[in-house]
Design an enzyme around this catalytic site. Structure first.
Site, PDB file in Angstrom:
ATOM      1  N   GLU A   1      -0.458  -1.637  -6.996  1.00 19.27           N
ATOM      2  CA  GLU A   1      -1.187  -0.565  -7.671  1.00 19.27           C
ATOM      3  C   GLU A   1      -0.435   0.762  -7.659  1.00 19.27           C
ATOM      4  OE1 GLU A   1      -5.040  -0.407  -5.721  1.00 19.27           O
ATOM      5  OE2 GLU A   1      -4.175   0.288  -3.846  1.00 19.27           O
TER       6      GLU A   1
ATOM      7  N   ASN B   1      -9.639   8.002   3.502  1.00 18.15           N
ATOM      8  CA  ASN B   1      -9.359   8.096   2.059  1.00 18.15           C
ATOM      9  C   ASN B   1     -10.288   7.199   1.238  1.00 18.15           C
ATOM     10  OD1 ASN B   1      -7.152   9.763   2.688  1.00 18.15           O
ATOM     11  ND2 ASN B   1      -5.788   8.009   2.858  1.00 18.15           N
TER      12      ASN B   1
ATOM     13  N   GLY C   1      -7.558  -0.279  -3.175  1.00 15.72           N
ATOM     14  CA  GLY C   1      -7.353  -1.659  -3.628  1.00 15.72           C
ATOM     15  C   GLY C   1      -7.203  -2.636  -2.484  1.00 15.72           C
TER      16      GLY C   1
ATOM     17  N   GLY D   1       0.818  -1.208   0.000  1.00 14.04           N
ATOM     18  CA  GLY D   1       0.000   0.000   0.000  1.00 14.04           C
ATOM     19  C   GLY D   1       0.852   1.258   0.000  1.00 14.04           C
ATOM     20  N   VAL D   2       0.151   2.385   0.041  1.00 17.15           N
ATOM     21  CA  VAL D   2       0.809   3.690   0.010  1.00 17.15           C
ATOM     22  C   VAL D   2       1.226   4.066   1.429  1.00 17.15           C
ATOM     23  CG1 VAL D   2       0.415   6.122  -0.522  1.00 17.15           C
ATOM     24  CG2 VAL D   2      -0.585   4.362  -1.966  1.00 17.15           C
ATOM     25  N   GLY D   3       2.310   4.820   1.545  1.00 18.94           N
ATOM     26  CA  GLY D   3       2.616   5.439   2.831  1.00 18.94           C
ATOM     27  C   GLY D   3       3.924   5.014   3.445  1.00 18.94           C
TER      28      GLY D   3
END
Lengths: 500, 500
Positions: free
Chosen positions: A291, A381, A385, A265-267
């Site tokens: 993603e 947010n 995904g 994931g993001v971050g």
């Protein structure tokens, strides 16, 4: 270097001209995924027009669809215009988030793998206008995207009118990074022939009817991804727990020695995991089927460990982008950018046996995870995904620091205030305190593990107190709960500002 | 007609002999899926031995693994023996359910598509003994299963010792119904070449090392599926709502005219849907890709409408079985029985675009669904395949009568007490009152639809009251909740016996 051809020249318009041509009530399908490759020139011009015409009493309403989150020039500008009514399927703009949580903008928080079908089948309002950032456009209607794929192909094909932001921020060699492949949505499909992250099955452009292209605007504005921050000690501790666990899984023969591909994931936590892999001698030949790729991938490249990364977006900081541009020809053998329906497709995720690593907002003692709703009601947010990957991966790992708000929030709670990933699908929970492997554990065993391994010591005895009370007073002893107290931590936080 | 051969003759044992040979502390992997094709002779004999040896002070502990639920002779007998310690991955036996909810048997409630991997990777205690019901066994170790596939292949291949219950209840023509195909679990996989329910990709037997077969017991006991009940008016109302909705989707071009295949859960509502399809002139050439086929399929066959049904079990009543036997040769072109990893595989489910219809225990106003936990703590049966199908289908429909316990329980509540399928994955909720199509709706719109279309009038104003209060008092207005009252309906029921 500005790309040009007679077709482009014939379509050139100023952003103000395009803004004026847009309908006052409009559904926009925009490029952009985790602020990469989104339009940055037309939306602010449109917002300016709205501001001025609103004074004349004209009303506007915008439905904004994208791949995932975008930047201030799109989400921010349109949110501030006051005309935004509906946003799908993901966002992370603070101004927009406030509007959603005040109740003035509708937001539909969707699995990213579902969006194409919802568009193709007309379940959502249909696309009037597509606005996409591109690196090139040909006279016969081939559109070459920039740093993200996301939903762009579907929006372009379904829009009545198309506007392009032709950017000169990237070298022409960006052409060739994309692999555009669309599934048929009105009939049966055949197997998707991706068995490894590097497999190409489509084209590097989107073919549209050139008559639909109503204007092209030149742009030199870069993506607005935030600068890369060095991971803090919590993130490093989480990363180390994850890596030890994966090494142990390899030694048990559950992960092949040449590794299953990673989704992350993001971050900051996700970045810390990649940074730690880069430094760890036991990890090599890393593959990603994910993603979003962020700057942390450079750590792997520097260590000579990145075998291949399939993604829906390359979301680089300014420095990262510079590095990407310097190596853009050579790295075509390292990256593919795919539409989000393919990057997040259950078929490919399950087949490849991904190791999915995503961030939790909170988890409860039985392993249910909340990724989206602060205190059960306020959108952070979106699920993005994380559902696509968690539900179908080989290993689903959720990561979070054990505390938030300086200790006023415990990420481990008796009962999550919203469930995005449930006890059946969450396999591993990690905080800086430790890692709980929940696979093959009945509920009460999961609670013991999560409390003892993941909860912060500050909240551990309180959680044990709840668990003991639940075991004593719950009518059903399979998953004991004392419902009177289940949400009391959240209620206390809302009243006092602290779960303590 | 009892099948025989010299190998079978050489292995024949009495159930008591097998019972005596079983270890006192044992992990059993048994055939059986929604009581079809489970062993019925050895488990009661084992239970008898346990009962008698316990009196001598000997202790026993059994981990029982199956495909899904089984019958009284397996789940009931072993639960009553007092030796059952762990049960996976699904059950529906009332005696066993009580033990689980008293906290004396551990139960791991798993996605059925996950079980093979958990066994292959040694995440659960490894299988000591496999006991499967078969219609034939050859000297070279080919085992032909009976009315279910479930987990049998994996248990047979992973067990140290195998016992077979060779039944003469079915004609030998049952051979050929199965399509056994196992995925590799220690390396990458290739696409699963199923694009239509009738596609065959495996063998009709399981090949084992014949040396592992330690005994064969003859059996003449039929499966214990309950008799088929005519659907009540609530079930018929739900079925009619579902069919109208599907007809509407076809007219909108979202479902192809030759239909996407159906998955339907177990029980009266699912049966009513098939019965109604059989009677409705707009439905024809029905295909199913599901985990259980019940007697209701005969309605489709009688109406000349069953094109093909792929399943993991044929779960027929006594009368149904008689009919199946009469047509057993001819119907080989109508049915395939698959391992549950394939019947429930995300890849195949998403590719085929299934219409998934499953039963909810309760749903909340935002579309979160509880399929497993009564009042948040007591296990009903398990999630079974509902997560596999819901998360990856084309359409995920949840069905439930709006009331339970003579009106003391509302199936629509402010906040579910457990989430098995969340708002992102639940597309449609149906009760006898009506149908709420939640696709493309932001949370508050979903609440309006669910309350007005699905809730029973008796609870509608109470739900609206909660929703209005939540909108007023919730800090976040995206998914408004008033957490003090969110679980109050369940708390009230636990205290007073009614949600009223």
């Amino acid at each position: 270097m500005a790309i040009t051809n007679p077709f482009i020249e014939s379509k050139l318009k100023s952003p103000e001209e395009v803004a004026l041509a847009l309908p006052r009530h409009v559904t926009l399908g925009c490029s952009g995924f985790t602020p990469a490759g989104y339009p940055k020139i037309i939306p602010p011009a449109f917002a300016k027009r709205i501001e001025s015409e609103k004074k004349e009493g004209k009303d506007f309403s915008i439905n904004l669809y994208s791949g995932a989150s975008t930047g201030e020039e799109l989400d921010g500008a349109l949110a501030r215009s006051g005309a935004l009514k509906l946003r799908i399927p993901y966002q992370s703009n603070s101004y927009l988030r406030n509007l959603i949580n005040e109740g003035s903008v509708d937001f539909i928080d969707m699995h990213l793998s579902h969006v194409v079908k919802y568009i193709e089948h007309g379940i959502l309002p249909s696309i009037d206008v597509a606005i996409v950032e591109a690196v090139d456009v040909t006279a016969d209607g081939k559109i070459y995207l920039t740093t993200s794929s996301g939903m762009s192909a579907t929006y372009l094909l379904n829009a009545k009118e198309i506007y392009i932001e032709l950017t000169d921020i990237h070298p022409a060699e960006l052409k060739g990074y994309h692999d555009i492949y669309l599934l048929p949505h009105h009939s049966r499909t055949l197997p998707i022939n991706i068995v490894s992250p590097e497999d190409r099955i489509g084209t590097d452009y989107i073919q549209v009817n050139p008559d639909k292209i109503k204007g092209i605007v030149r742009s030199s504005v870069p993506d607005s991804a935030s600068e890369f921050k060095a991971p803090d000690s919590d993130c490093i501790a989480i990363a180390n727990h994850v890596l030890s666990f994966i090494q142990d899984e390899i030694s048990k023969g559950r992960i092949p020695k040449d590794y299953l591909p990673f989704q992350n994931g993001v971050g900051n936590i996700a970045n810390a995991v990649l940074a730690s892999m880069a430094k760890n001698d036991d990890f090599h030949e890393i593959q990603m089927y994910t993603e979003v790729v962020q700057d942390s991938v450079f750590d792997l490249i520097d260590a000579g460990k990145l075998k291949f990364a399939s993604t829906s977006a390359l979301t680089f900081s300014k420095l990262g982008l510079k590095r990407f541009h310097q190596n853009i020809s050579q790295w075509k053998s390292k990256f593919i950018i795919r539409p989000q329906e393919i990057s997040n497709h259950p078929e490919v995720i399950r087949r490849m046996g991904l190791i999915a690593m995503n961030t939790a907002l909170e988890a409860d003692i039985y392993g249910n995870v909340n990724s989206t709703h602060v205190m059960g009601s306020s959108m952070m947010n979106g699920i993005g995904g994380s559902g696509d990957f968690t539900r179908n991966s080989h290993l689903s790992i959720f990561m979070t620091p054990s505390l938030a708000k300086n200790g006023d929030i415990s990420a481990i709670v008796p009962f999550v205030s919203h469930t995005d990933h449930n006890e059946h699908s969450t396999m591993v929970i990690v905080t800086e305190q430790g890692l709980a492997d929940l696979r093959g554990c009945p509920p009460k065993k999961r609670a013991e593990l999560i409390i003892s391994k993941c909860a912060h010591p500050m909240y551990r005895s309180k959680l044990l107190e709840y668990f003991e009370k639940a075991k004593e007073l719950s009518k059903g002893k399979h998953t004991p709960h004392y419902l009177e107290d289940s949400l009391s931590w959240h209620i206390r936080f809302l009243k006092t500002g602290s779960m303590k």
